[in-house]
Design an enzyme around this catalytic site. Structure first.
Site, short mmCIF file in Angstrom:
data_model
loop_
_atom_site.label_atom_id
_atom_site.label_comp_id
_atom_site.label_asym_id
_atom_site.label_seq_id
_atom_site.Cartn_x
_atom_site.Cartn_y
_atom_site.Cartn_z
N LYS A 154 46.12 32.86 54.38
CA LYS A 154 45.52 31.69 55.05
C LYS A 154 46.04 30.37 54.49
CE LYS A 154 41.59 33.78 54.18
NZ LYS A 154 42.08 35.16 53.98
N ILE A 155 46.08 30.26 53.15
CA ILE A 155 46.51 28.99 52.55
C ILE A 155 48.02 28.83 52.66
CG2 ILE A 155 46.65 27.70 50.37
CD1 ILE A 155 43.94 29.10 49.61
N THR A 232 48.65 26.57 42.75
CA THR A 232 47.25 26.27 43.09
C THR A 232 46.49 27.57 43.33
OG1 THR A 232 47.75 26.05 45.44
CG2 THR A 232 47.78 24.01 44.14
N SER A 233 47.05 28.71 42.87
CA SER A 233 46.37 29.98 43.16
C SER A 233 45.49 30.39 41.97
CB SER A 233 47.36 31.06 43.56
OG SER A 233 48.35 31.22 42.59
N ARG A 234 46.05 31.07 40.98
CA ARG A 234 45.30 31.40 39.77
C ARG A 234 46.24 31.23 38.58
NH1 ARG A 234 41.39 30.69 42.31
NH2 ARG A 234 39.66 32.11 42.76
N ASP A 258 47.14 23.33 39.45
CA ASP A 258 45.70 23.09 39.67
C ASP A 258 44.89 24.14 38.92
OD1 ASP A 258 43.50 21.70 40.98
OD2 ASP A 258 43.21 23.55 42.11
N GLU A 263 41.97 28.40 31.63
CA GLU A 263 41.19 27.24 32.08
C GLU A 263 39.68 27.37 31.84
OE1 GLU A 263 42.16 27.39 36.36
OE2 GLU A 263 40.04 27.86 36.75
N HIS A 295 41.47 22.42 38.74
CA HIS A 295 40.96 23.36 39.75
C HIS A 295 40.12 22.62 40.80
CE1 HIS A 295 40.28 27.93 40.25
NE2 HIS A 295 40.15 27.33 41.42
N GLN A 296 40.75 21.65 41.42
CA GLN A 296 40.03 20.84 42.41
C GLN A 296 40.57 21.01 43.83
OE1 GLN A 296 41.42 16.73 40.90
NE2 GLN A 296 41.44 16.45 43.11
N ALA A 297 41.54 21.95 44.01
CA ALA A 297 42.17 22.06 45.32
C ALA A 297 41.17 22.38 46.43
CB ALA A 297 43.28 23.11 45.29
N PHE A 298 40.11 23.11 46.08
CA PHE A 298 39.12 23.50 47.09
C PHE A 298 38.13 22.37 47.40
CE2 PHE A 298 35.14 23.69 44.69
CZ PHE A 298 35.62 23.50 43.40
P1 NAD Z 1 44.80 35.38 51.53
O1 NAD Z 1 44.19 36.68 51.14
O2 NAD Z 1 44.58 34.86 52.91
O3 NAD Z 1 46.39 35.44 51.29
C1 NAD Z 1 46.98 35.97 50.15
C2 NAD Z 1 48.35 36.49 50.54
O4 NAD Z 1 49.03 36.88 49.34
C3 NAD Z 1 48.30 37.71 51.46
O5 NAD Z 1 49.09 37.49 52.61
C4 NAD Z 1 48.88 38.83 50.60
O6 NAD Z 1 49.61 39.79 51.34
C5 NAD Z 1 49.78 38.03 49.66
N1 NAD Z 1 50.18 38.75 48.46
C6 NAD Z 1 49.50 39.69 47.77
N2 NAD Z 1 50.25 40.13 46.74
C7 NAD Z 1 51.44 39.44 46.78
C8 NAD Z 1 52.60 39.45 46.00
N3 NAD Z 1 52.75 40.26 44.95
N4 NAD Z 1 53.62 38.61 46.35
C9 NAD Z 1 53.49 37.78 47.40
N5 NAD Z 1 52.40 37.73 48.20
C10 NAD Z 1 51.37 38.55 47.88
O7 NAD Z 1 44.32 34.34 50.43
P2 NAD Z 1 44.22 32.75 50.56
O8 NAD Z 1 42.92 32.37 51.14
O9 NAD Z 1 45.47 32.23 51.18
O10 NAD Z 1 44.18 32.34 49.01
C11 NAD Z 1 45.27 32.62 48.13
C12 NAD Z 1 44.82 32.43 46.70
O11 NAD Z 1 44.54 31.04 46.47
C13 NAD Z 1 43.47 33.11 46.37
O12 NAD Z 1 43.65 34.47 46.00
C14 NAD Z 1 42.95 32.29 45.22
O13 NAD Z 1 43.36 32.88 44.01
C15 NAD Z 1 43.64 30.93 45.40
N6 NAD Z 1 42.67 29.85 45.70
C16 NAD Z 1 42.68 28.75 44.90
C17 NAD Z 1 41.81 27.71 45.15
C18 NAD Z 1 41.79 26.45 44.32
O14 NAD Z 1 40.85 25.66 44.41
N7 NAD Z 1 42.82 26.18 43.52
C19 NAD Z 1 40.91 27.82 46.22
C20 NAD Z 1 40.94 28.95 47.02
C21 NAD Z 1 41.84 29.97 46.76
#
Ligand code: NAD
Length: 335
Positions: A154-155, A232-234, A258, A263, A295-298
């Site tokens: 999604k992101i 911005t993921s983890r 982020d 953290e 960690h403010q992206a959300f």
């Molecule tokens: P999502 O589940 O919609 O998408 C994640 C994608 O990653 C999927 O398409 C999946 O197939 C893919 N994936 C899994 N393993 C992989 C790999 N080894 N290599 C490449 N791609 C791989 O998730 P999302 O809603 O897009 O969110 C993604 C991540 O963002 C979350 O898991 C979360 O950790 C992080 N996040 C961060 C914040 C923030 O405030 N910084 C907020 C929300 C989410």
């Protein structure tokens, strides 16, 4: 339901209260982070509501279950802080917010890219001090550059769309390619190829055993010299010590974070009157080409509204049917 809300900030309370008004659950807000030491504060509750740095370990889950807690409602999409196997063992249901404004995180990602590139944070301070010199503020055109997006859920999809709009060539890597991205001209390539061809690499996949330290010394060695790396993921998707070496030798030209692997002891708190005990993090902050947000992206109105409404929805459906709407179970996670 009686729900103990851990790691509760005033903004959590504001959005949860609004979402809970029609449902009428009894929410108790605690500033404390959930851990072995604080788990007893959930005594009397049927559910706990937690955030990204709460510790939902096997030990904590066993203690919660023994007190009668039956639901862990995450106010987040990621669930890497929950021991799902242990939750299944002790019969605790885990629910999350799978989607809430992917735009919030995607747009913050772009903010990091633009700020690191055009150095608006430095320009802001300079101009206020009457310094209108441009030395040190040189950026590059995003148009025509190659951006590599790792994880196009999604992101990542929104990030791809915005970067395409800037005129970037967008490469992606994801074990499950997204047809929406393919339709907009994104090209899926193996990770090694993405790393070696991209001027900007942005991480958007979940933290799993397979993605832990996805960007390590070996991955950095494949990247273009001077690459811009954005996470911005983890935090634990990047080996921070390897990133520090990459910053020192110029492999990483710009680093935007982020999230940070350690953290939990830093973010979401005002530590300005204390010192930072984490030497790796403190070293990161000495680089002028590193930009860290806590960690403010959300953190947008729309995302917090969605998070609160989905969380209350999970609690309500669990109370009525014994199942939450958006459950996470170890059986459904393929890693
Ligand atoms: P999502 O589940 O919609 O998408 C994640 C994608 O990653 C999927 O398409 C999946 O197939 C893919 N994936 C899994 N393993 C992989 C790999 N080894 N290599 C490449 N791609 C791989 O998730 P999302 O809603 O897009 O969110 C993604 C991540 O963002 C979350 O898991 C979360 O950790 C992080 N996040 C961060 C914040 C923030 O405030 N910084 C907020 C929300 C989410």
């Amino acid at each position: 339901m009686d729900v103990t809300v851990f790691s509760a900030k005033p903004y959590d309370r504001r959005f949860l209260e609004a979402a809970n008004a029609p449902a009428g659950h009894r929410l108790s807000y605690l500033e404390a982070r959930l851990s072995t030491e604080t788990s007893s504060l959930a005594e009397g509750a049927g559910a706990v509501c937690v955030f990204v740095n709460d510790e939902v370990s096997a030990d904590v889950l066993a203690r919660l279950a023994a007190m009668g807690v039956r639901l862990v409602a995450l106010r987040a999409a990621g669930f890497n802080n929950v021991d799902l196997e242990a939750a299944r063992r002790v019969g605790v249901i885990v629910a999350r917010v799978p989607a809430y404004s992917p735009h919030a995180v995607a747009e913050h990602t772009i903010a990091l890219i633009l700020t690191l590139n055009r150095k608006t944070h430095r320009a802001y301070n300079r101009v206020r001090e009457g310094n209108f010199a441009l030395d040190g503020l040189l950026g590059f055109d995003l148009a025509g550059k190659t951006a590599g997006v790792v994880g196009t859920g999604k992101i990542g999809e929104v990030v791809c769309r915005i970067l395409s709009g800037f005129g970037c060539t967008v490469l992606a890597h994801d074990p499950q390619p997204n047809t929406g991205c393919e339709r907009m001209g994104v090209r899926y390539v193996p990770l090694e190829e993405l790393l070696s061809l991209s001027d900007i690499v942005s991480l958007h996949c979940p933290l799993t055993p397979a993605t832990h330290h996805l960007i390590d010394a070996e991955a950095l060695a494949r990247m273009r010299h001077g690459v811009m790396l954005i996470n911005t993921s983890r935090g634990a998707m990047i080996d921070t010590k390897a990133a520090l070496r990459g910053l020192k030798d110029g492999t990483i030209g710009r680093l935007g974070l982020d999230v940070y692997e350690e953290e939990a002891d830093l973010f979401f708190e005002d530590l300005s009157q204390r010192f930072i005990g984490d030497d790796v993090f403190a070293r990161l902050l000495t680089f002028p080409n590193v930009l860290v947000t806590g960690h403010q992206a959300f953190f947008t109105e729309e995302a917090l509204t969605n998070i609160a409404e989905t969380t209350v929805g999970n609690i309500t459906s669990f109370e009525r049917t014994g199942r939450a709407v958006h459950e996470v179970s170890v059986e459904r996670i393929a890693w």
